[in-house]
Design a protein around this motif. Structure first.
Motif, PDB file in Angstrom:
ATOM      1  N   ILE A   1      14.022  23.565  37.475  1.00 19.51           N
ATOM      2  CA  ILE A   1      13.779  25.113  37.719  1.00 19.51           C
ATOM      3  C   ILE A   1      12.734  25.375  36.799  1.00 19.51           C
ATOM      4  N   ARG A   2      11.977  26.339  37.360  1.00 18.42           N
ATOM      5  CA  ARG A   2      10.889  26.767  36.420  1.00 18.42           C
ATOM      6  C   ARG A   2      10.777  28.414  36.412  1.00 18.42           C
ATOM      7  N   LEU A   3      10.709  28.870  35.329  1.00 16.35           N
ATOM      8  CA  LEU A   3      10.592  30.424  35.169  1.00 16.35           C
ATOM      9  C   LEU A   3       9.095  30.828  35.069  1.00 16.35           C
ATOM     10  N   VAL A   4       8.854  31.741  35.977  1.00 15.46           N
ATOM     11  CA  VAL A   4       7.390  32.157  35.858  1.00 15.46           C
ATOM     12  C   VAL A   4       7.489  33.555  35.323  1.00 15.46           C
ATOM     13  N   CYS A   5       6.995  33.925  34.102  1.00 14.22           N
ATOM     14  CA  CYS A   5       6.947  35.168  33.400  1.00 14.22           C
ATOM     15  C   CYS A   5       6.235  36.328  33.968  1.00 14.22           C
ATOM     16  N   HIS A   6       6.974  37.253  34.072  1.00 14.35           N
ATOM     17  CA  HIS A   6       6.448  38.498  34.886  1.00 14.35           C
ATOM     18  C   HIS A   6       5.221  39.076  34.007  1.00 14.35           C
ATOM     19  N   TYR A   7       5.110  38.875  32.644  1.00 23.65           N
ATOM     20  CA  TYR A   7       4.081  39.618  32.042  1.00 23.65           C
ATOM     21  C   TYR A   7       2.927  38.458  31.825  1.00 23.65           C
ATOM     22  N   CYS A   8       3.143  37.203  31.327  1.00 24.78           N
ATOM     23  CA  CYS A   8       1.874  36.324  30.925  1.00 24.78           C
ATOM     24  C   CYS A   8       1.731  35.382  32.356  1.00 24.78           C
ATOM     25  N   GLU A   9       2.752  35.359  33.201  1.00 26.70           N
ATOM     26  CA  GLU A   9       2.755  34.435  34.174  1.00 26.70           C
ATOM     27  C   GLU A   9       2.641  33.001  33.947  1.00 26.70           C
ATOM     28  N   LYS A  10       3.137  32.569  32.838  1.00 29.27           N
ATOM     29  CA  LYS A  10       2.980  31.249  32.330  1.00 29.27           C
ATOM     30  C   LYS A  10       4.480  30.690  32.758  1.00 29.27           C
ATOM     31  N   TYR A  11       4.465  29.393  32.909  1.00 34.77           N
ATOM     32  CA  TYR A  11       5.776  28.614  33.257  1.00 34.77           C
ATOM     33  C   TYR A  11       6.756  28.261  32.223  1.00 34.77           C
ATOM     34  N   THR A  12       7.944  28.480  32.031  1.00 32.84           N
ATOM     35  CA  THR A  12       8.894  28.006  31.227  1.00 32.84           C
ATOM     36  C   THR A  12       9.909  26.849  32.102  1.00 32.84           C
ATOM     37  N   SER A  13       9.690  25.608  31.735  1.00 32.47           N
ATOM     38  CA  SER A  13      10.402  24.581  32.518  1.00 32.47           C
ATOM     39  C   SER A  13      11.645  24.369  31.625  1.00 32.47           C
ATOM     40  N   GLU A  14      12.778  23.860  32.360  1.00 33.04           N
ATOM     41  CA  GLU A  14      13.845  23.736  31.912  1.00 33.04           C
ATOM     42  C   GLU A  14      14.117  23.012  30.657  1.00 33.04           C
ATOM     43  N   GLU A  15      13.293  22.103  30.475  1.00 32.72           N
ATOM     44  CA  GLU A  15      13.436  21.331  29.126  1.00 32.72           C
ATOM     45  C   GLU A  15      13.017  22.349  28.116  1.00 32.72           C
ATOM     46  N   ASN A  16      12.382  23.407  28.369  1.00 35.03           N
ATOM     47  CA  ASN A  16      11.894  24.224  27.226  1.00 35.03           C
ATOM     48  C   ASN A  16      12.535  25.347  27.190  1.00 35.03           C
ATOM     49  N   PHE A  17      13.806  25.766  27.918  1.00 36.39           N
ATOM     50  CA  PHE A  17      14.543  26.937  27.569  1.00 36.39           C
ATOM     51  C   PHE A  17      15.218  26.913  26.415  1.00 36.39           C
ATOM     52  N   GLU A  18      15.091  27.995  25.780  1.00 34.66           N
ATOM     53  CA  GLU A  18      15.432  28.527  24.657  1.00 34.66           C
ATOM     54  C   GLU A  18      16.178  29.689  24.768  1.00 34.66           C
ATOM     55  N   PHE A  19      17.401  29.923  24.618  1.00 31.34           N
ATOM     56  CA  PHE A  19      18.368  30.885  25.116  1.00 31.34           C
ATOM     57  C   PHE A  19      18.325  31.966  23.792  1.00 31.34           C
ATOM     58  N   LEU A  20      18.256  33.209  24.543  1.00 35.47           N
ATOM     59  CA  LEU A  20      18.121  34.278  23.319  1.00 35.47           C
ATOM     60  C   LEU A  20      19.556  34.936  23.181  1.00 35.47           C
TER      61      LEU A  20
ATOM     62  N   ALA B   1      28.678  18.658  29.991  1.00 35.32           N
ATOM     63  CA  ALA B   1      29.358  18.775  28.691  1.00 35.32           C
ATOM     64  C   ALA B   1      28.228  19.571  27.624  1.00 35.32           C
ATOM     65  N   ASP B   2      27.112  19.052  27.745  1.00 31.40           N
ATOM     66  CA  ASP B   2      26.017  19.553  26.831  1.00 31.40           C
ATOM     67  C   ASP B   2      25.537  20.925  26.918  1.00 31.40           C
ATOM     68  N   LYS B   3      26.135  21.778  28.201  1.00 28.52           N
ATOM     69  CA  LYS B   3      25.628  23.021  28.591  1.00 28.52           C
ATOM     70  C   LYS B   3      26.503  24.042  28.303  1.00 28.52           C
ATOM     71  N   VAL B   4      27.877  23.571  27.630  1.00 31.66           N
ATOM     72  CA  VAL B   4      28.773  24.641  27.543  1.00 31.66           C
ATOM     73  C   VAL B   4      28.615  25.729  26.523  1.00 31.66           C
ATOM     74  N   PHE B   5      27.945  25.490  25.398  1.00 29.63           N
ATOM     75  CA  PHE B   5      27.667  26.570  24.637  1.00 29.63           C
ATOM     76  C   PHE B   5      26.512  27.278  25.309  1.00 29.63           C
ATOM     77  N   GLN B   6      25.583  27.036  25.905  1.00 31.94           N
ATOM     78  CA  GLN B   6      24.665  27.919  26.656  1.00 31.94           C
ATOM     79  C   GLN B   6      25.302  28.783  27.447  1.00 31.94           C
ATOM     80  N   VAL B   7      26.463  28.251  28.394  1.00 29.10           N
ATOM     81  CA  VAL B   7      27.077  29.175  29.144  1.00 29.10           C
ATOM     82  C   VAL B   7      28.105  30.386  28.431  1.00 29.10           C
ATOM     83  N   VAL B   8      28.451  29.679  27.227  1.00 33.02           N
ATOM     84  CA  VAL B   8      29.095  30.800  26.288  1.00 33.02           C
ATOM     85  C   VAL B   8      28.289  31.884  25.960  1.00 33.02           C
TER      86      VAL B   8
END
Lengths: 164, 164
Positions: free
Chosen positions: B145-164, B33-40
Motif C-alpha cells: 500500500i502507498r498513500l498519495v497525499c492530496h496536498y503535496c502528492e508525495k508517497y507515504t509507503s507502508e513501512e513509513n506509516f506513522e499513525f496520528l 500480532a505487531d499491528k494490534v495497537f495500531q488497530v486500537v
C-alpha cells in the motif's frame, strides 16, 4: 452437588471466552481503565514477542472498573515497574511462576525518570534536538505529580503528560 | 462420559483466566500480532467506555500467532473498519448479538483515507499547519500500500506509516 456445580461451569463456558492464564510472567492489575495503553507504552509491549492479554473497563469490586495487562514469560525491573506509578499509582504487580503467584507488590513513584514523557516546554533542548532524551526529577505537589526538567527546569504536570 | 468431560473442564478452569465473552459488540480477529495497537488507535479504543479485551501473540491455527480485539456494545461503520485493512488486511470482523455471531466479514482497502496516517513529507502543509488533517488516495503497488497525499502528492509507503 459436585456434579451440578460442574454442570453450571460447563454451561457457562458457552458464554465465555477462555484466555489461557499465563504459566509464567507478570500481571499488572488495577490500572485505571483510561491509563492502560499508556502502561502498554511504558512497558514497550507494542513490540513484545510473547503472549499479552489486555482488558479495559473490566468490572472491579474495588474500583468500579479497571484495566489489567498480563505479559507471558516476562519479568520487569523494579525501575521499569515504578514508571507505571506515574500514570497508575493504584496498580498492583503480580509475578507468576508455574501458574502460582510468587510475588505481589504495589508500584512506587520513582525519584527520577528518563525518556518516558515529553517536556511540556516547547523550547526545551529535548524538544529541539532529537538525540537528547528527556530527564526529570519527580515532585509530588498537593497529591499530584510534577516533573521538573533536568535541562530547562520547567514543570510538566500530570494533565500535560505526553508519552514518547 | 459426560461427567468426565465436565470434570476435565472444571480442572482446566484452575489454570485459565475467564474473560467474559461479549454479549453484544464487535470482535476483530486475525490481526497480525505487531499491528494490534495500531488497530486500537484506528478504532479510537484508548478512550472507549465499554469493556475491551485485547490479545497479542496468541496462538492461531491459520497464522501461527495472531492478535484479536473484542469491543463490547459497539459496532463500527464499514468506513472505519476498512481503515483496518491498511495495517491488517487479514483481519476478520465479527459482529455479536446476544452471544451469537450475526455477521462475519473481511476488511477492504479503502480508496481514500483521512486523518489516520501522517504524511511522510516533512514539508507537507499537513505537517506544517496543525489544523489541516491529512488526506490521501490509496494505491496498491506490487501488493504494497502507498498513500498519495492530496496536498503535496508525495508517497507515504507502508513501512513509513506513522499513525496520528
Amino acid at each position: 452437588m459436585i456434579f451440578s456445580n460442574l454442570y453450571i461451569i460447563a454451561m457457562e463456558k458457552r458464554k465465555e471466552l477462555i484466555v489461557s492464564a499465563i504459566e509464567n510472567g507478570t500481571v499488572i492489575d488495577h490500572i485505571p481503565a483510561d491509563k492502560v495503553f499508556q502502561v502498554v507504552k511504558i512497558l514497550g509491549l507494542e513490540t513484545v514477542s510473547t503472549p499479552v492479554y489486555v482488558g479495559i473497563n473490566v468490572e472491579s469490586k474495588k474500583y468500579g472498573t479497571k484495566g489489567f495487562i498480563k505479559v507471558a514469560d516476562k519479568y520487569f525491573d523494579p525501575e521499569v515497574l515504578n514508571k507505571i506509578a506515574l500514570v497508575a499509582p493504584t496498580a498492583s504487580i503480580i509475578e507468576i511462576k508455574g501458574y502460582e503467584v510468587v510475588r505481589k507488590q504495589t508500584v512506587e513513584i520513582p525519584e527520577r525518570i528518563e525518556k518516558i514523557v515529553k517536556c511540556f516546554n516547547p523550547n526545551c533542548v529535548t524538544n529541539k534536538e532529537h538525540d537528547i532524551p528527556t530527564k526529570f526529577r519527580v515532585k509530588k505537589v498537593d497529591g499530584k505529580i510534577r516533573l521538573v526538567c533536568h535541562y530547562c527546569e520547567k514543570y510538566t504536570s500530570e494533565e500535560n503528560f505526553e508519552f514518547l
